[in-house]
Design a protein around this motif. Sequence first.
Motif, PDB file in Angstrom:
ATOM      1  N   THR A   9       3.885  -9.480  22.446  1.00  0.00           N
ATOM      2  CA  THR A   9       2.430  -9.380  22.798  1.00  0.00           C
ATOM      3  C   THR A   9       1.696  -9.891  21.484  1.00  0.00           C
ATOM      4  O   THR A   9       0.634 -10.701  21.521  1.00  0.00           O
ATOM      5  CB  THR A   9       2.005  -7.888  23.116  1.00  0.00           C
ATOM      6  N   ILE A  10       1.985  -9.442  20.244  1.00  0.00           N
ATOM      7  CA  ILE A  10       1.446  -9.684  19.110  1.00  0.00           C
ATOM      8  C   ILE A  10       1.305 -11.373  18.715  1.00  0.00           C
ATOM      9  O   ILE A  10       0.508 -11.996  18.578  1.00  0.00           O
ATOM     10  CB  ILE A  10       1.966  -9.213  17.948  1.00  0.00           C
ATOM     11  N   PHE A  12       2.101 -13.646  21.271  1.00  0.00           N
ATOM     12  CA  PHE A  12       1.197 -14.386  22.157  1.00  0.00           C
ATOM     13  C   PHE A  12      -0.242 -14.343  21.870  1.00  0.00           C
ATOM     14  O   PHE A  12      -0.905 -15.498  21.948  1.00  0.00           O
ATOM     15  CB  PHE A  12       1.244 -13.493  23.567  1.00  0.00           C
ATOM     16  N   LEU A  13      -0.658 -13.059  21.391  1.00  0.00           N
ATOM     17  CA  LEU A  13      -2.279 -13.170  21.231  1.00  0.00           C
ATOM     18  C   LEU A  13      -2.549 -14.118  19.874  1.00  0.00           C
ATOM     19  O   LEU A  13      -3.505 -14.913  20.120  1.00  0.00           O
ATOM     20  CB  LEU A  13      -2.771 -11.729  20.705  1.00  0.00           C
ATOM     21  N   LEU A  14      -1.782 -14.052  18.844  1.00  0.00           N
ATOM     22  CA  LEU A  14      -1.707 -15.050  17.530  1.00  0.00           C
ATOM     23  C   LEU A  14      -1.588 -16.472  18.030  1.00  0.00           C
ATOM     24  O   LEU A  14      -2.621 -17.412  17.389  1.00  0.00           O
ATOM     25  CB  LEU A  14      -0.926 -14.583  16.923  1.00  0.00           C
ATOM     26  N   VAL A  16      -2.469 -17.701  21.110  1.00  0.00           N
ATOM     27  CA  VAL A  16      -3.698 -17.844  22.014  1.00  0.00           C
ATOM     28  C   VAL A  16      -4.915 -18.065  20.946  1.00  0.00           C
ATOM     29  O   VAL A  16      -5.749 -19.092  20.994  1.00  0.00           O
ATOM     30  CB  VAL A  16      -3.850 -17.074  22.902  1.00  0.00           C
ATOM     31  N   LEU A  17      -5.119 -17.174  20.011  1.00  0.00           N
ATOM     32  CA  LEU A  17      -6.203 -17.251  19.007  1.00  0.00           C
ATOM     33  C   LEU A  17      -6.251 -18.349  18.259  1.00  0.00           C
ATOM     34  O   LEU A  17      -7.242 -18.940  17.992  1.00  0.00           O
ATOM     35  CB  LEU A  17      -6.234 -15.888  18.434  1.00  0.00           C
ATOM     36  N   LYS A  21      -5.221 -23.312  24.206  1.00  0.00           N
ATOM     37  CA  LYS A  21      -4.428 -23.500  25.503  1.00  0.00           C
ATOM     38  C   LYS A  21      -3.093 -23.978  24.889  1.00  0.00           C
ATOM     39  O   LYS A  21      -2.097 -23.634  25.607  1.00  0.00           O
ATOM     40  CB  LYS A  21      -5.236 -24.468  26.330  1.00  0.00           C
ATOM     41  N   ALA A  24      -0.851 -21.021  23.966  1.00  0.00           N
ATOM     42  CA  ALA A  24      -0.411 -20.291  25.325  1.00  0.00           C
ATOM     43  C   ALA A  24       0.601 -21.044  26.076  1.00  0.00           C
ATOM     44  O   ALA A  24       1.762 -20.647  26.308  1.00  0.00           O
ATOM     45  CB  ALA A  24      -1.497 -20.279  26.483  1.00  0.00           C
TER      46      ALA A  24
END
Length: 257
Positions: A9-10, A12-14, A16-17, A21, A24
Amino acid sequence: MNVLLVLATILFLLMVLIGGKKGARSFFALLLNFGVLFFTILFMTDPNADPIILTMIGSTLISCITLFFINKINLKTKAAFLSTFITIVILILFIVIVADISMIQGFGKEEIEEISMFSMYLGVDFVKIGASMIIMSTIGAITDVAISVASPMREIFFHNPSISRKSLFRSGLTIGKDILGTNTNTLFFAFFGGYLGLFLWLKELSYSFGEIVNSKVFSVEVITILCAGIGIALIIPITSWITAYFLVRKREHNESI
């Protein structure tokens, strides 16, 4: 399991941030590549399957996902894909010969005690399995170098559309020279960092330096690193030539790049 989920999750968030796109898509590409590897290994357990053919199919799918899914279909990704495919074919032929001569297939004597409870009659060709393992270990680095060379070459051509094919090829080689050293070192420390426990284990077994160098478990890793380095070195001129050819050909036909 909870730790894996939290770390994923961490990540993925990094991604994306920072990457938006494309970040992701890169994350989902990672999951897709994991799935390809899983099914490739699963099919290799079938005695009737050829590990080399499965490796070619798996490597092609991984290259498609990494290049086309993340960076979309364009001239630079097409050039990088073709370069990757050619390099893999050359590397597979070379690695099969090396694996056969060096006899690195199968398990080392240090591993026999742990797997002695299992049957060794698997009905698969361990020479080809060993070659497939090395290829799968290097496909990521090879694809990365291919797009790292093709992308700036396209940018050079965009800002200097009248550049000759020879000059563009030389620019690709210059870019590749800067990438070669860093990627080779990255592979070296990634493999040896991952097998730090192996060195501690061999030290506990009171192996001398000569015994360590000649042990199968150590030799496999060194051969993998060297073959990966050879793949990185090969793909630089191949990508440079193919990208230069495609770009100049597009210009001659007045097509959009």
